[in-house]
Design a protein around this motif. Sequence first.
Motif, PDB file in Angstrom:
ATOM      1  N   MET A   1      44.576  41.507  33.806  1.00  0.00           N
ATOM      2  CA  MET A   1      45.319  40.794  34.618  1.00  0.00           C
ATOM      3  C   MET A   1      45.942  41.723  35.439  1.00  0.00           C
ATOM      4  SD  MET A   1      47.650  38.628  32.612  1.00  0.00           S
ATOM      5  CE  MET A   1      47.329  38.867  30.307  1.00  0.00           C
ATOM      6  N   GLN A   2      46.204  41.209  36.901  1.00  0.00           N
ATOM      7  CA  GLN A   2      46.493  43.049  37.534  1.00  0.00           C
ATOM      8  C   GLN A   2      47.877  42.679  38.423  1.00  0.00           C
ATOM      9  OE1 GLN A   2      43.826  43.065  40.385  1.00  0.00           O
ATOM     10  NE2 GLN A   2      45.323  44.087  41.582  1.00  0.00           N
ATOM     11  N   ALA A   3      48.860  43.391  38.398  1.00  0.00           N
ATOM     12  CA  ALA A   3      50.235  43.052  39.018  1.00  0.00           C
ATOM     13  C   ALA A   3      49.570  43.318  40.872  1.00  0.00           C
ATOM     14  CB  ALA A   3      51.133  44.461  38.727  1.00  0.00           C
ATOM     15  N   MET A   4      50.520  42.695  41.517  1.00  0.00           N
ATOM     16  CA  MET A   4      50.491  42.990  42.523  1.00  0.00           C
ATOM     17  C   MET A   4      50.871  41.887  43.918  1.00  0.00           C
ATOM     18  SD  MET A   4      47.330  40.485  43.220  1.00  0.00           S
ATOM     19  CE  MET A   4      47.213  40.930  45.579  1.00  0.00           C
ATOM     20  N   ASN A   5      51.624  42.255  44.816  1.00  0.00           N
ATOM     21  CA  ASN A   5      52.413  41.514  45.637  1.00  0.00           C
ATOM     22  C   ASN A   5      52.119  40.531  46.304  1.00  0.00           C
ATOM     23  OD1 ASN A   5      53.500  44.669  45.753  1.00  0.00           O
ATOM     24  ND2 ASN A   5      54.922  43.365  46.294  1.00  0.00           N
ATOM     25  N   CYS A   6      53.221  39.593  46.142  1.00  0.00           N
ATOM     26  CA  CYS A   6      52.393  38.316  46.741  1.00  0.00           C
ATOM     27  C   CYS A   6      52.383  38.615  48.307  1.00  0.00           C
ATOM     28  CB  CYS A   6      53.062  36.942  46.549  1.00  0.00           C
ATOM     29  SG  CYS A   6      53.132  35.523  47.707  1.00  0.00           S
ATOM     30  N   PRO A   7      51.111  38.205  48.680  1.00  0.00           N
ATOM     31  CA  PRO A   7      50.850  37.913  50.218  1.00  0.00           C
ATOM     32  C   PRO A   7      51.745  37.223  51.242  1.00  0.00           C
ATOM     33  CG  PRO A   7      48.930  36.762  49.514  1.00  0.00           C
ATOM     34  CD  PRO A   7      49.831  37.616  48.578  1.00  0.00           C
ATOM     35  N   ARG A   8      52.299  36.261  50.569  1.00  0.00           N
ATOM     36  CA  ARG A   8      53.190  35.327  51.484  1.00  0.00           C
ATOM     37  C   ARG A   8      54.111  35.829  51.631  1.00  0.00           C
ATOM     38  NH1 ARG A   8      52.992  29.448  50.654  1.00  0.00           N
ATOM     39  NH2 ARG A   8      54.007  28.937  52.359  1.00  0.00           N
ATOM     40  N   CYS A   9      55.385  35.990  50.461  1.00  0.00           N
ATOM     41  CA  CYS A   9      57.081  36.357  49.787  1.00  0.00           C
ATOM     42  C   CYS A   9      56.992  37.977  49.739  1.00  0.00           C
ATOM     43  CB  CYS A   9      57.361  35.866  49.510  1.00  0.00           C
ATOM     44  SG  CYS A   9      56.731  34.864  47.691  1.00  0.00           S
ATOM     45  N   LYS A  18      45.488  32.605  41.214  1.00  0.00           N
ATOM     46  CA  LYS A  18      45.457  31.896  42.197  1.00  0.00           C
ATOM     47  C   LYS A  18      45.632  33.619  42.982  1.00  0.00           C
ATOM     48  CE  LYS A  18      45.591  27.834  42.131  1.00  0.00           C
ATOM     49  NZ  LYS A  18      44.659  26.707  42.970  1.00  0.00           N
ATOM     50  N   PRO A  19      45.770  33.617  44.055  1.00  0.00           N
ATOM     51  CA  PRO A  19      45.526  35.199  44.707  1.00  0.00           C
ATOM     52  C   PRO A  19      47.810  35.093  45.319  1.00  0.00           C
ATOM     53  CG  PRO A  19      44.918  33.768  46.789  1.00  0.00           C
ATOM     54  CD  PRO A  19      44.722  32.856  45.136  1.00  0.00           C
ATOM     55  N   ILE A  20      47.768  34.124  45.089  1.00  0.00           N
ATOM     56  CA  ILE A  20      49.657  34.451  45.302  1.00  0.00           C
ATOM     57  C   ILE A  20      50.459  33.668  43.885  1.00  0.00           C
ATOM     58  CG2 ILE A  20      49.560  33.147  48.103  1.00  0.00           C
ATOM     59  CD1 ILE A  20      49.531  30.582  46.820  1.00  0.00           C
ATOM     60  N   CYS A  21      51.879  34.609  44.425  1.00  0.00           N
ATOM     61  CA  CYS A  21      52.707  33.719  42.960  1.00  0.00           C
ATOM     62  C   CYS A  21      52.524  32.085  43.115  1.00  0.00           C
ATOM     63  CB  CYS A  21      54.304  34.634  43.380  1.00  0.00           C
ATOM     64  SG  CYS A  21      54.727  33.524  44.281  1.00  0.00           S
ATOM     65  N   GLU A  22      53.534  32.212  41.846  1.00  0.00           N
ATOM     66  CA  GLU A  22      52.759  30.849  41.349  1.00  0.00           C
ATOM     67  C   GLU A  22      54.927  29.751  42.634  1.00  0.00           C
ATOM     68  OE1 GLU A  22      52.804  27.472  39.168  1.00  0.00           O
ATOM     69  OE2 GLU A  22      51.506  29.149  38.835  1.00  0.00           O
ATOM     70  N   GLU A  27      54.328  25.801  46.433  1.00  0.00           N
ATOM     71  CA  GLU A  27      54.906  25.561  47.718  1.00  0.00           C
ATOM     72  C   GLU A  27      54.130  24.261  48.630  1.00  0.00           C
ATOM     73  OE1 GLU A  27      56.440  28.111  51.472  1.00  0.00           O
ATOM     74  OE2 GLU A  27      57.175  28.407  49.864  1.00  0.00           O
ATOM     75  N   GLU A  28      52.965  25.755  48.629  1.00  0.00           N
ATOM     76  CA  GLU A  28      51.782  25.296  48.931  1.00  0.00           C
ATOM     77  C   GLU A  28      51.094  23.369  48.266  1.00  0.00           C
ATOM     78  OE1 GLU A  28      49.134  26.482  50.955  1.00  0.00           O
ATOM     79  OE2 GLU A  28      50.315  28.316  51.449  1.00  0.00           O
ATOM     80  N   GLU A  29      50.824  23.351  47.505  1.00  0.00           N
ATOM     81  CA  GLU A  29      51.058  22.556  46.668  1.00  0.00           C
ATOM     82  C   GLU A  29      52.010  21.104  47.148  1.00  0.00           C
ATOM     83  OE1 GLU A  29      48.447  20.718  45.230  1.00  0.00           O
ATOM     84  OE2 GLU A  29      47.313  23.237  45.805  1.00  0.00           O
ATOM     85  N   ALA A  30      52.831  21.663  47.506  1.00  0.00           N
ATOM     86  CA  ALA A  30      53.994  20.174  48.385  1.00  0.00           C
ATOM     87  C   ALA A  30      53.717  19.986  49.300  1.00  0.00           C
ATOM     88  CB  ALA A  30      55.752  21.026  48.046  1.00  0.00           C
ATOM     89  N   ILE A  31      52.936  21.843  49.923  1.00  0.00           N
ATOM     90  CA  ILE A  31      52.733  20.808  51.415  1.00  0.00           C
ATOM     91  C   ILE A  31      51.347  20.242  51.693  1.00  0.00           C
ATOM     92  CG2 ILE A  31      51.754  22.282  54.032  1.00  0.00           C
ATOM     93  CD1 ILE A  31      53.927  24.151  52.939  1.00  0.00           C
TER      94      ILE A  31
END
Length: 127
Positions: A1-9, A18-22, A27-31
């Motif tokens: 596991m790797q800590a990183m910054n979400c590229p979106r927020c 997933k390459p983005i935070c939960e 939000e992506e699934e809601a869209i």
Amino acid sequence: MQAMNCPRCGKVFVKISKPICEACVKEEEAIFDKVRDYIKENPDKTVAEVAEECEVTVKRILTYIRDGRIDASGGMQDDVSCSKCGKPIRSGRMCEKCVLETNFQIGDMKNAADIKNKGRVFTMGKK
């Protein structure tokens, strides 16, 4: 596991799959759900019309179609085409015929490589 910054927020999160935070995944699934539901209720709309009504990009809708998440049916059928021959398709990147041809060609290349390597003995070098 790797800590990183979400590229979106920009929020720090632990990357599991997933390459983005939960929160951004939700939000992506809601869209996606909004787009899918709109298409179900309005099957005669084009990709551009769906994008405008759902306030998303045409690119995002085409990605859903190419990924096989939604089918380009009704009014969207003319907006999506096989990347190899240009024939209209409902989902994915290529029509069934081009997928079969591509798989056949890959099989031919694999067979040629197997024949070329047949009889060769591969060994690990001594250290």
